[in-house]
Design a protein around this motif. Structure first.
Motif, PDB file in Angstrom:
ATOM      1  N   VAL A 237       0.858  -1.181   0.000  1.00 43.22           N
ATOM      2  CA  VAL A 237       0.000   0.000   0.000  1.00 43.22           C
ATOM      3  C   VAL A 237       0.896   1.233   0.000  1.00 43.22           C
ATOM      4  O   VAL A 237       2.026   1.192   0.500  1.00 43.22           O
ATOM      5  N   ALA A 238       0.393   2.334  -0.566  1.00 41.20           N
ATOM      6  CA  ALA A 238       1.086   3.620  -0.511  1.00 41.20           C
ATOM      7  C   ALA A 238       0.206   4.638   0.199  1.00 41.20           C
ATOM      8  O   ALA A 238      -0.999   4.709  -0.064  1.00 41.20           O
ATOM      9  N   ILE A 239       0.801   5.383   1.120  1.00 46.13           N
ATOM     10  CA  ILE A 239       0.096   6.451   1.816  1.00 46.13           C
ATOM     11  C   ILE A 239       0.807   7.765   1.527  1.00 46.13           C
ATOM     12  O   ILE A 239       2.039   7.859   1.630  1.00 46.13           O
ATOM     13  N   THR A 240       0.022   8.768   1.138  1.00 43.33           N
ATOM     14  CA  THR A 240       0.566  10.102   0.889  1.00 43.33           C
ATOM     15  C   THR A 240       0.352  10.968   2.129  1.00 43.33           C
ATOM     16  O   THR A 240      -0.772  11.081   2.634  1.00 43.33           O
ATOM     17  N   ILE A 241       1.445  11.553   2.625  1.00 46.48           N
ATOM     18  CA  ILE A 241       1.439  12.392   3.818  1.00 46.48           C
ATOM     19  C   ILE A 241       1.712  13.843   3.401  1.00 46.48           C
ATOM     20  O   ILE A 241       2.657  14.113   2.650  1.00 46.48           O
ATOM     21  N   ALA A 242       0.876  14.749   3.882  1.00 43.79           N
ATOM     22  CA  ALA A 242       1.049  16.171   3.566  1.00 43.79           C
ATOM     23  C   ALA A 242       2.189  16.748   4.403  1.00 43.79           C
ATOM     24  O   ALA A 242       1.990  17.389   5.439  1.00 43.79           O
ATOM     25  N   GLN A 243       3.412  16.512   3.949  1.00 43.05           N
ATOM     26  CA  GLN A 243       4.606  16.951   4.665  1.00 43.05           C
ATOM     27  C   GLN A 243       5.716  17.223   3.662  1.00 43.05           C
ATOM     28  O   GLN A 243       5.765  16.619   2.578  1.00 43.05           O
ATOM     29  N   ASP A 244       6.595  18.128   3.990  1.00 44.15           N
ATOM     30  CA  ASP A 244       7.713  18.476   3.111  1.00 44.15           C
ATOM     31  C   ASP A 244       8.797  17.401   3.222  1.00 44.15           C
ATOM     32  O   ASP A 244       9.353  17.172   4.304  1.00 44.15           O
ATOM     33  N   ILE A 245       9.097  16.749   2.118  1.00 40.90           N
ATOM     34  CA  ILE A 245      10.062  15.650   2.149  1.00 40.90           C
ATOM     35  C   ILE A 245      11.470  16.133   2.472  1.00 40.90           C
ATOM     36  O   ILE A 245      12.306  15.369   2.957  1.00 40.90           O
TER      37      ILE A 245
ATOM     38  N   THR B  72      14.657   8.689  10.332  1.00 43.86           N
ATOM     39  CA  THR B  72      14.468   7.525  11.205  1.00 43.86           C
ATOM     40  C   THR B  72      13.252   7.711  12.102  1.00 43.86           C
ATOM     41  O   THR B  72      12.424   6.790  12.270  1.00 43.86           O
ATOM     42  N   THR B  73      13.124   8.878  12.685  1.00 42.24           N
ATOM     43  CA  THR B  73      11.982   9.162  13.561  1.00 42.24           C
ATOM     44  C   THR B  73      10.675   9.079  12.775  1.00 42.24           C
ATOM     45  O   THR B  73       9.673   8.523  13.255  1.00 42.24           O
ATOM     46  N   PHE B  74      10.690   9.626  11.557  1.00 39.08           N
ATOM     47  CA  PHE B  74       9.491   9.594  10.711  1.00 39.08           C
ATOM     48  C   PHE B  74       9.075   8.156  10.416  1.00 39.08           C
ATOM     49  O   PHE B  74       7.902   7.790  10.547  1.00 39.08           O
ATOM     50  N   VAL B  75      10.033   7.331   9.999  1.00 39.02           N
ATOM     51  CA  VAL B  75       9.714   5.939   9.648  1.00 39.02           C
ATOM     52  C   VAL B  75       9.193   5.182  10.867  1.00 39.02           C
ATOM     53  O   VAL B  75       8.211   4.428  10.778  1.00 39.02           O
ATOM     54  N   ASN B  76       9.834   5.393  12.017  1.00 42.53           N
ATOM     55  CA  ASN B  76       9.386   4.699  13.228  1.00 42.53           C
ATOM     56  C   ASN B  76       7.974   5.130  13.620  1.00 42.53           C
ATOM     57  O   ASN B  76       7.138   4.293  13.992  1.00 42.53           O
ATOM     58  N   SER B  77       7.699   6.417  13.540  1.00 41.39           N
ATOM     59  CA  SER B  77       6.367   6.917  13.901  1.00 41.39           C
ATOM     60  C   SER B  77       5.318   6.435  12.903  1.00 41.39           C
ATOM     61  O   SER B  77       4.207   6.036  13.284  1.00 41.39           O
ATOM     62  N   PHE B  78       5.680   6.471  11.623  1.00 39.93           N
ATOM     63  CA  PHE B  78       4.760   5.996  10.586  1.00 39.93           C
ATOM     64  C   PHE B  78       4.436   4.515  10.803  1.00 39.93           C
ATOM     65  O   PHE B  78       3.274   4.099  10.741  1.00 39.93           O
ATOM     66  N   THR B  79       5.462   3.726  11.032  1.00 36.00           N
ATOM     67  CA  THR B  79       5.262   2.292  11.241  1.00 36.00           C
ATOM     68  C   THR B  79       4.368   2.041  12.447  1.00 36.00           C
ATOM     69  O   THR B  79       3.466   1.186  12.412  1.00 36.00           O
TER      70      THR B  79
ATOM     71  N   SER C 230       4.462  15.553  -1.936  1.00 40.64           N
ATOM     72  CA  SER C 230       4.370  15.609  -0.486  1.00 40.64           C
ATOM     73  C   SER C 230       5.347  14.524  -0.014  1.00 40.64           C
ATOM     74  O   SER C 230       6.499  14.513  -0.421  1.00 40.64           O
ATOM     75  N   VAL C 231       4.870  13.562   0.775  1.00 42.69           N
ATOM     76  CA  VAL C 231       5.703  12.401   1.132  1.00 42.69           C
ATOM     77  C   VAL C 231       4.879  11.152   0.826  1.00 42.69           C
ATOM     78  O   VAL C 231       3.812  10.949   1.424  1.00 42.69           O
TER      79      VAL C 231
ATOM     80  N   SER D  55       0.198   9.981  14.926  1.00 45.67           N
ATOM     81  CA  SER D  55       1.111  11.123  15.064  1.00 45.67           C
ATOM     82  C   SER D  55       1.631  11.612  13.719  1.00 45.67           C
ATOM     83  O   SER D  55       1.858  12.811  13.530  1.00 45.67           O
ATOM     84  N   VAL D  56       1.793  10.722  12.764  1.00 45.45           N
ATOM     85  CA  VAL D  56       2.240  11.078  11.415  1.00 45.45           C
ATOM     86  C   VAL D  56       1.108  10.902  10.407  1.00 45.45           C
ATOM     87  O   VAL D  56       0.881  11.761   9.550  1.00 45.45           O
ATOM     88  N   THR D  57       0.393   9.792  10.506  1.00 46.40           N
ATOM     89  CA  THR D  57      -0.641   9.477   9.510  1.00 46.40           C
ATOM     90  C   THR D  57      -1.881  10.358   9.644  1.00 46.40           C
ATOM     91  O   THR D  57      -2.786  10.263   8.809  1.00 46.40           O
ATOM     92  N   SER D  58      -1.927  11.205  10.653  1.00 43.04           N
ATOM     93  CA  SER D  58      -3.035  12.172  10.733  1.00 43.04           C
ATOM     94  C   SER D  58      -2.996  13.143   9.558  1.00 43.04           C
ATOM     95  O   SER D  58      -3.997  13.792   9.230  1.00 43.04           O
ATOM     96  N   LEU D  59      -1.837  13.237   8.892  1.00 44.89           N
ATOM     97  CA  LEU D  59      -1.677  14.130   7.741  1.00 44.89           C
ATOM     98  C   LEU D  59      -1.892  13.385   6.421  1.00 44.89           C
ATOM     99  O   LEU D  59      -1.485  13.870   5.356  1.00 44.89           O
ATOM    100  N   THR D  60      -2.520  12.207   6.481  1.00 51.35           N
ATOM    101  CA  THR D  60      -2.774  11.422   5.271  1.00 51.35           C
ATOM    102  C   THR D  60      -3.730  12.151   4.330  1.00 51.35           C
ATOM    103  O   THR D  60      -4.783  12.643   4.758  1.00 51.35           O
ATOM    104  N   THR D  61      -3.345  12.204   3.063  1.00 47.57           N
ATOM    105  CA  THR D  61      -4.232  12.779   2.045  1.00 47.57           C
ATOM    106  C   THR D  61      -4.712  11.741   1.039  1.00 47.57           C
ATOM    107  O   THR D  61      -5.694  11.983   0.329  1.00 47.57           O
TER     108      THR D  61
END
Length: 271
Positions: free
Chosen positions: A168-176, A187-194, A217-218, A258-264
């Motif tokens: 699956v692919a998830i798009t996050i509204a964040q500056d890469i 690393t923090t992003f990947v851990n939080s996303f997971t 986005s990301v 914490s991260v996926t709340s910005l899912t578009t």
């Protein structure tokens, strides 16, 4: 005598000799006749009664593993060695045989070994055959009073294949650019996303594997892995569909992460 077992601890219960008591020997079989043998001096008598003895039927209580690898591509499934736990398997390996029943074939249990209340054997499927079905053991032969089989409808005797992973692919509204490769931020992003996705799917983080992060986005591509030890676990495809549906619910676990709340967007890649 051939094809017989001697009664243990034989007792004569009355002086007339009309009632005998004995302890049945350990054995298996569907039907055994009683034969009495009397000898006194030069006189001896044989008698076979009309009563029969039936030993308890075998029963499977557990199979390990009960989830095995299926075929990949055009190949046959890899051989699967399983251990079958249960009761009333007897004490002679020659009395036990087994088969794995699928929707289209009966696959023999090869290299079968009896070890107390356990039977170990290997399932070797051919190309085009699956390893989804039920193990059926037969205990007893014509030599030992006839065979009895375990129940094919017993859920404890079922085996399934490890389901395929889902991507699956998830798009996050964040500056890469805020999470450059190799940085602590990445690393923090990947851990939080997971962690967010694992909570949304209701599975351990070890079953979520981020495979790539790209711009737009990301965009995070990830794989949901199957549980190789639990046949009752939801397959990855079901979990992927759950995550997709959560993208439309603002109160879902996915959209409150914490991260996926910005899912578009949530896009199925391979389900």
């Amino acid at each position: 005598f051939p094809r017989t077992r001697k009664c243990l601890q034989l007792l004569n219960l009355d002086q007339a000799g009309t009632r005998l008591q004995c302890e049945s020997p350990p054995w298996v079989g569907l039907s055994h006749s009683f034969i009495t043998y009397y000898q006194s001096g030069m006189f001896q008598r044989f008698a076979q009664g009309t009563a029969t003895l039936k030993f308890s039927a075998p029963r499977i209580t557990l199979i390990q593993p009960n989830i095995v690898q299926g075929a990949t591509g055009n190949n046959a499934p890899p051989p699967a060695t399983i251990t079958i736990f249960g009761e009333n398997f007897g004490i002679n390996q020659s009395d036990v045989s087994g088969v794995f029943r699928t929707a289209s074939a009966n696959i023999p249990c090869t290299n079968l070994k009896l070890n107390g209340a356990r039977v170990i054997c290997t399932l070797v499927a051919k190309r085009g055959q699956s390893l989804i079905g039920t193990v059926v053991l037969t205990v007893g032969t014509a030599w030992s009073g006839g065979g009895q089989t375990t129940k094919a409808s017993n859920p404890a005797a079922a085996i399934v294949e490890v389901p395929p992973p889902a991507e699956v692919a998830i798009t996050i509204a964040q500056d890469i650019t805020a999470i450059p490769p190799g940085s602590p931020e990445r690393t923090t992003f990947v851990n939080s996303f997971t962690n967010d996705v694992a909570k949304a799917a209701g599975v351990p983080q070890s079953r979520i594997n981020v495979t790539s992060i790209t711009a737009g986005s990301v965009i995070v591509n990830f794989v949901i892995l199957p549980d190789p030890n639990n046949a009752a676990a939801p397959p990855p495809a079901d979990l992927a569909n759950s995550i997709i549906s959560q993208a439309a619910d603002p109160t879902s676990a996915l959209l409150t992460g914490s991260v996926t709340s910005l899912t578009t967007a949530v896009t199925p890649i391979s389900i």
